[in-house]
Scaffold this active site. Structure first.
Site, PDB file in Angstrom:
ATOM      1  CB  CYS A 226      -0.955   0.026   1.176  1.00 50.03           C
ATOM      2  SG  CYS A 226      -0.136  -0.111   2.750  1.00 50.03           S
TER       3      CYS A 226
ATOM      4  N   GLY B 115      -0.480  -0.004  -4.779  1.00 51.40           N
ATOM      5  CA  GLY B 115      -1.609  -0.847  -4.411  1.00 51.40           C
ATOM      6  C   GLY B 115      -2.791  -0.604  -5.321  1.00 51.40           C
TER       7      GLY B 115
ATOM      8  CG  ASN C 141       3.487   1.230   3.304  1.00 51.09           C
ATOM      9  OD1 ASN C 141       3.382   0.077   2.924  1.00 51.09           O
ATOM     10  ND2 ASN C 141       4.410   2.043   2.831  1.00 51.09           N
ATOM     11  N   GLY C 142       2.843  -1.487   5.561  1.00 51.07           N
ATOM     12  CA  GLY C 142       3.807  -2.395   6.169  1.00 51.07           C
ATOM     13  C   GLY C 142       3.166  -3.696   6.576  1.00 51.07           C
TER      14      GLY C 142
ATOM     15  CE1 TYR D 250       8.208  -4.419  -9.824  1.00 55.31           C
ATOM     16  CE2 TYR D 250       7.632  -4.618  -7.509  1.00 55.31           C
ATOM     17  CZ  TYR D 250       7.286  -4.725  -8.841  1.00 55.31           C
ATOM     18  OH  TYR D 250       6.041  -5.128  -9.193  1.00 55.31           O
TER      19      TYR D 250
END
Length: 468
Positions: A12, A38, A113-114, A254
């Site tokens: 996300c 996301g 996020n995580g 990436y």
């Protein structure tokens, strides 16, 4: 192989605004810049100073906010938003964030996020005490820990709660009085704060989202920081002093957009250096350098520049086929590749091609892309990967938590080369990657989480220790 075809996903992106008119529209614009992080769901919670209101749903941002009234109803001068890919929790609307909690005396909205490494244990303990979870994601755990704290202020409750959770997290919490920002003790995920021209604050997973709303970067959130933004300004605290920077190296390789800067390092430039270092480490005779669109193009241009070979557009991506078409099975993924990528015959025919990609994870489409170039007339295809071999699972926020999924974990380079049908295959060394990113060399782990490549995890993995 590349991000467009192999279905490796960051789960996300988060975005927040405080003290700005049209906070809902700014949040929408910011999330649009983070859509690559996301594509399963999106949502926004807005605060008008009296009440928090939310709208969220499954799908891409434009699909979720397909009608003007969905966004127009979210009035106020502060907001948080989220775009989601699930690493923990199913793809259901209950898991789409931000999560909004209505209590008798207050409201709290949360965007995360995580991935927490002890969420299963904490959830079990909380459920045994009678807590009922609204979602199956791990993000909700923090709110339950805050509510059971006996501390007086929200900041004190946050500090106590954050010291109970482990893993990777970048949190945004919104109440009617403040926007709170917290980063884990290793800073696994990037998080930045900017200022708008009118003085309002913006928080985002990547700096490209700050640029999208015209905000100027003022701070990269550091490991262990707890930041409170309110009408009084910004206050920086530490929820822990036990910090050790280990930002996810895959952000540079990436995930992040090329126009983002992470801890002051431009992502495109770092990827170019990865390609250049790859060319230095493994020389090969070729005619042209081709990158797999889109995340590998920076590395391919760096490889070409260093090797003195022409950089050519030998592969074209269908820009009108979104990532939502990525399929769960190998057969469907390969069919998806045929729709997404085409070789340019006039460029590759009769040429020895050096094909540069950013990473190989599952490896399910590598053979197809190599064959695509051969069918277009390439006489040789040398595969060069601008990162080390991805051999170990990630537990801090990427959807690879099983070693079986990783082709490099159980195949040698020679075996992979044979499977892919390439003439040669080489990977960038760990040293070459660290040098290319260029964080402070004396920082622990060179400031990077390299566990995907060497299995040296910066933290104990708690609930995931057996999968290591």
């Amino acid at each position: 192989m590349s991000n467009e075809v192999r279905s490796l996903n960051e789960e996300c992106g988060v975005f927040g605004v405080w003290g700005a008119e049209n906070a809902n529209y700014l949040t929408y614009l910011g999330l649009h810049s983070l859509q690559h992080r996301g594509q399963e769901g999106a949502g926004i919670v807005a605060n008008d100073g009296q009440k928090l209101r939310t709208y969220r749903n499954l799908g891409l941002l434009t699909q979720v906010f397909s009608k003007p009234e969905y966004l127009n109803s979210l009035t106020g001068n502060s907001a948080i938003g989220h775009v989601r890919y699930s690493t923990a929790g199913e793809n259901k609307i209950e898991n789409v964030q931000p999560l909004l909690f209505d209590f008798t005396d207050s409201q709290i909205a949360l965007a995360h996020n995580g991935n927490l490494t002890n969420a299963i244990t904490l959830k079990r303990e909380l459920e045994d005490k009678g807590h009922i979870f609204k979602s199956s994601s791990d993000s909700e755990v923090l709110i339950h820990l805050i509510k059971i704290s006996n501390k007086k202020t929200l900041k004190e409750k946050m500090i106590e709660a954050l010291n109970k959770i482990h893993g990777g997290f970048a949190y945004l919490l919104l109440t009617k009085d403040s926007l709170m920002v917290a980063l884990d003790s290793h800073g696994f995920r990037p998080l930045s704060i900017g200022r708008l021209k009118n003085g309002g604050y913006v928080v985002a997973s990547e700096t490209c989202a700050l640029d999208a709303v015209g905000a100027i970067l003022v701070k990269n959130v550091q490991p262990g920081e707890l930041i409170t933004i309110s009408d009084l300004g910004m206050v920086v605290d530490q929820w822990t002093k036990k910090t050790k920077l280990a930002i996810c190296s895959m952000e540079f390789i990436y995930f992040a957009r090329p126009d983002s800067d992470i801890l002051g390092i431009n992502v495109h430039s770092a990827r170019k250096r990865m390609g250049a270092n790859l060319a230095k480490e493994y020389e090969v005779t070729g005619d042209i350098v081709v990158g797999v669109p889109n995340s590998s193009l920076s590395a391919a241009s760096g490889y070409a520049e260093e090797s003195g070979l022409p950089y050519e557009m030998g592969l074209i991506k269908n820009q009108y086929m979104g990532r939502e078409f990525i399929q769960p099975t190998k057969e469907l993924r390969e069919k998806s590749v045929r729709q997404k990528l085409a070789a340019v015959k006039g460029v590759v025919c009769g040429k020895r091609v050096i094909l540069v990609d950013d990473s190989i994870v599952r490896g399910t489409t590598c053979a197809y892309i190599v064959q695509l170039l051969r069918d277009a007339g390439a006489i040789e295809v040398h595969l060069r990967i601008a990162s080390p071999r991805f051999m170990h699972p990630c537990f801090y926020g990427i959807d690879i938590q099983e070693k079986d999924e990783l082709i490099a974990a159980h195949k040698s380079i020679a075996e992979m080369n044979q499977i892919f049908g390439s003439d040669s295959l080489e990977f960038l060394s760990e040293e070459g990657l660290i040098d290319a990113i260029g964080l402070e060399a004396d920082a622990p782990y060179s400031g990077l989480d390299m566990s995907y490549f060497n299995g040296d995890y910066p933290t104990y993995l708690y609930d995931y220790e057996s999968k290591k």
